[in-house]
Design a protein around this motif. Sequence first.
Motif, PDB file in Angstrom:
ATOM      1  N   ARG A  20       0.615  -1.408   0.033  1.00 51.19           N
ATOM      2  CA  ARG A  20      -0.226  -0.138   0.114  1.00 51.19           C
ATOM      3  C   ARG A  20       0.653   0.947  -0.459  1.00 51.19           C
ATOM      4  O   ARG A  20       1.099   2.330   0.172  1.00 51.19           O
ATOM      5  N   TRP A  21       2.318   1.092  -0.097  1.00 46.65           N
ATOM      6  CA  TRP A  21       2.967   2.249   0.023  1.00 46.65           C
ATOM      7  C   TRP A  21       3.710   2.619  -1.501  1.00 46.65           C
ATOM      8  O   TRP A  21       3.716   1.783  -3.132  1.00 46.65           O
ATOM      9  N   VAL A  22       3.634   3.617  -2.417  1.00 48.72           N
ATOM     10  CA  VAL A  22       4.106   4.606  -3.497  1.00 48.72           C
ATOM     11  C   VAL A  22       5.674   4.791  -2.807  1.00 48.72           C
ATOM     12  O   VAL A  22       5.960   5.551  -1.674  1.00 48.72           O
ATOM     13  N   ARG A  23       6.413   4.674  -3.617  1.00 46.87           N
ATOM     14  CA  ARG A  23       8.226   4.599  -3.775  1.00 46.87           C
ATOM     15  C   ARG A  23       9.074   5.248  -4.706  1.00 46.87           C
ATOM     16  O   ARG A  23       8.507   4.863  -5.654  1.00 46.87           O
ATOM     17  N   CYS A  24       9.943   5.790  -4.411  1.00 48.79           N
ATOM     18  CA  CYS A  24      10.749   6.344  -5.133  1.00 48.79           C
ATOM     19  C   CYS A  24      12.000   6.207  -5.093  1.00 48.79           C
ATOM     20  O   CYS A  24      12.465   7.152  -4.089  1.00 48.79           O
ATOM     21  N   THR A  25      13.388   6.310  -6.164  1.00 48.94           N
ATOM     22  CA  THR A  25      14.634   6.016  -5.555  1.00 48.94           C
ATOM     23  C   THR A  25      15.101   7.282  -6.421  1.00 48.94           C
ATOM     24  O   THR A  25      14.607   7.901  -7.487  1.00 48.94           O
ATOM     25  N   VAL A  35      18.349   7.344  -2.071  1.00 49.12           N
ATOM     26  CA  VAL A  35      17.682   7.173  -1.532  1.00 49.12           C
ATOM     27  C   VAL A  35      16.216   7.637  -1.486  1.00 49.12           C
ATOM     28  O   VAL A  35      15.874   7.306  -2.648  1.00 49.12           O
ATOM     29  N   VAL A  36      15.609   6.052  -1.109  1.00 49.80           N
ATOM     30  CA  VAL A  36      14.366   5.497  -1.960  1.00 49.80           C
ATOM     31  C   VAL A  36      13.400   5.973  -0.229  1.00 49.80           C
ATOM     32  O   VAL A  36      13.486   6.259   0.624  1.00 49.80           O
ATOM     33  N   PHE A  37      12.527   6.915  -1.068  1.00 52.45           N
ATOM     34  CA  PHE A  37      11.873   7.381  -0.156  1.00 52.45           C
ATOM     35  C   PHE A  37      10.081   6.885  -0.461  1.00 52.45           C
ATOM     36  O   PHE A  37       9.898   6.430  -1.576  1.00 52.45           O
ATOM     37  N   GLY A  38       9.620   6.988  -0.094  1.00 44.15           N
ATOM     38  CA  GLY A  38       7.604   7.131  -0.074  1.00 44.15           C
ATOM     39  C   GLY A  38       7.011   7.273   0.981  1.00 44.15           C
ATOM     40  O   GLY A  38       7.188   8.076   2.012  1.00 44.15           O
ATOM     41  N   PHE A  39       5.273   6.910   0.860  1.00 40.12           N
ATOM     42  CA  PHE A  39       4.351   7.053   1.651  1.00 40.12           C
ATOM     43  C   PHE A  39       3.079   6.281   1.590  1.00 40.12           C
ATOM     44  O   PHE A  39       3.011   5.737   0.723  1.00 40.12           O
ATOM     45  N   ARG A  40       2.392   5.775   2.881  1.00 42.26           N
ATOM     46  CA  ARG A  40       1.189   5.572   2.194  1.00 42.26           C
ATOM     47  C   ARG A  40       0.292   5.822   1.240  1.00 42.26           C
ATOM     48  O   ARG A  40      -0.215   7.056   1.120  1.00 42.26           O
ATOM     49  N   ARG A  41       0.085   4.832   0.291  1.00 47.10           N
ATOM     50  CA  ARG A  41      -0.774   5.491  -0.983  1.00 47.10           C
ATOM     51  C   ARG A  41      -1.864   6.391  -1.245  1.00 47.10           C
ATOM     52  O   ARG A  41      -2.964   7.208  -1.428  1.00 47.10           O
ATOM     53  N   ASP A  42      -3.098   5.874   0.172  1.00 46.98           N
ATOM     54  CA  ASP A  42      -3.884   6.420   0.917  1.00 46.98           C
ATOM     55  C   ASP A  42      -4.114   7.576   1.632  1.00 46.98           C
ATOM     56  O   ASP A  42      -5.412   7.948   1.258  1.00 46.98           O
ATOM     57  N   LEU A  43      -2.541   7.876   1.718  1.00 46.00           N
ATOM     58  CA  LEU A  43      -2.536   9.347   2.341  1.00 46.00           C
ATOM     59  C   LEU A  43      -2.478  10.676   1.079  1.00 46.00           C
ATOM     60  O   LEU A  43      -3.702  11.309   0.868  1.00 46.00           O
ATOM     61  N   VAL A  44      -2.404   9.868   0.122  1.00 48.87           N
ATOM     62  CA  VAL A  44      -2.240  11.671  -1.197  1.00 48.87           C
ATOM     63  C   VAL A  44      -3.641  10.360  -2.191  1.00 48.87           C
ATOM     64  O   VAL A  44      -3.411   9.748  -3.191  1.00 48.87           O
ATOM     65  N   LYS A  45      -4.574  11.842  -2.286  1.00 48.72           N
ATOM     66  CA  LYS A  45      -5.731  10.916  -3.232  1.00 48.72           C
ATOM     67  C   LYS A  45      -5.970  11.686  -4.778  1.00 48.72           C
ATOM     68  O   LYS A  45      -5.124  12.349  -4.633  1.00 48.72           O
ATOM     69  N   ALA A  97       9.269  13.419  -4.866  1.00 50.70           N
ATOM     70  CA  ALA A  97       8.553  13.454  -4.070  1.00 50.70           C
ATOM     71  C   ALA A  97       7.558  13.990  -5.416  1.00 50.70           C
ATOM     72  O   ALA A  97       6.085  13.696  -5.500  1.00 50.70           O
ATOM     73  N   ARG A  98       8.135  14.445  -6.649  1.00 52.59           N
ATOM     74  CA  ARG A  98       6.871  14.527  -7.695  1.00 52.59           C
ATOM     75  C   ARG A  98       6.018  13.688  -8.576  1.00 52.59           C
ATOM     76  O   ARG A  98       5.732  13.545  -8.701  1.00 52.59           O
ATOM     77  N   ALA A  99       7.285  12.736  -8.361  1.00 50.44           N
ATOM     78  CA  ALA A  99       6.910  11.463  -9.066  1.00 50.44           C
ATOM     79  C   ALA A  99       6.290  10.837  -7.350  1.00 50.44           C
ATOM     80  O   ALA A  99       4.588   9.607  -8.715  1.00 50.44           O
ATOM     81  N   LEU A 100       6.732  10.504  -6.794  1.00 49.94           N
ATOM     82  CA  LEU A 100       5.511   9.806  -6.113  1.00 49.94           C
ATOM     83  C   LEU A 100       3.216  10.800  -5.632  1.00 49.94           C
ATOM     84  O   LEU A 100       2.980   9.592  -6.200  1.00 49.94           O
ATOM     85  N   VAL A 101       4.063  11.818  -6.263  1.00 52.23           N
ATOM     86  CA  VAL A 101       2.670  12.410  -6.257  1.00 52.23           C
ATOM     87  C   VAL A 101       2.016  12.346  -7.591  1.00 52.23           C
ATOM     88  O   VAL A 101       0.307  11.747  -7.478  1.00 52.23           O
ATOM     89  N   HIS A 102       2.479  11.984  -8.893  1.00 52.06           N
ATOM     90  CA  HIS A 102       1.832  11.604 -10.042  1.00 52.06           C
ATOM     91  C   HIS A 102       1.882  10.402  -9.902  1.00 52.06           C
ATOM     92  O   HIS A 102       0.693   9.832  -9.978  1.00 52.06           O
ATOM     93  N   ASP A 103       2.391   9.435  -9.253  1.00 51.27           N
ATOM     94  CA  ASP A 103       2.134   7.744  -8.503  1.00 51.27           C
ATOM     95  C   ASP A 103       0.611   7.651  -8.244  1.00 51.27           C
ATOM     96  O   ASP A 103       0.118   6.846  -8.046  1.00 51.27           O
ATOM     97  N   CYS A 104       0.295   8.902  -7.514  1.00 54.71           N
ATOM     98  CA  CYS A 104      -1.089   9.377  -7.127  1.00 54.71           C
ATOM     99  C   CYS A 104      -2.182   9.376  -7.544  1.00 54.71           C
ATOM    100  O   CYS A 104      -3.230   9.647  -7.454  1.00 54.71           O
ATOM    101  N   ASP A 105      -1.178  10.301  -8.817  1.00 51.40           N
ATOM    102  CA  ASP A 105      -2.916  10.532  -9.520  1.00 51.40           C
ATOM    103  C   ASP A 105      -3.133  11.466  -9.608  1.00 51.40           C
ATOM    104  O   ASP A 105      -4.250  12.359  -8.970  1.00 51.40           O
TER     105      ASP A 105
END
Length: 130
Positions: A43-48, A58-68, A89-97
Amino acid sequence: MTPTVVVGPVSRGSMLGALTAAALGVGFVEIRKSDGQATDSDRWVRCTTGPDYRDRHVVFGFRRDLVKSGDRVLMVDDWADTGATALAARALVHDCDAHWIGAACIVDALTNAHLRHDLPLRTLIDVRRL
């Protein structure tokens, strides 16, 4: 454009991001460094990141359901050097649409001037003035 969510990377970005989110009356999501697989890793999105100021990836990430999907997201941090954290961070945000608004940092020490426009990045002070 007003954000609906502020994200901030650990650790100083978490403090500044939480304060910014509280001032704006919006949600906050901490972007964590991944030290290993979490039990809920599916349930996480991650990006290196690309190389940071220490030439680390560095690998960064957060739970996918926190950004809608459809959220407008602002990243807040203390320092921008290579821009690697903001790009991740921008890649993670885009991964969450979600919609990336940009990044805000206290100190601008960017080594790639084009990133100021591409991210876009807003800062309080240039490192050369410190």
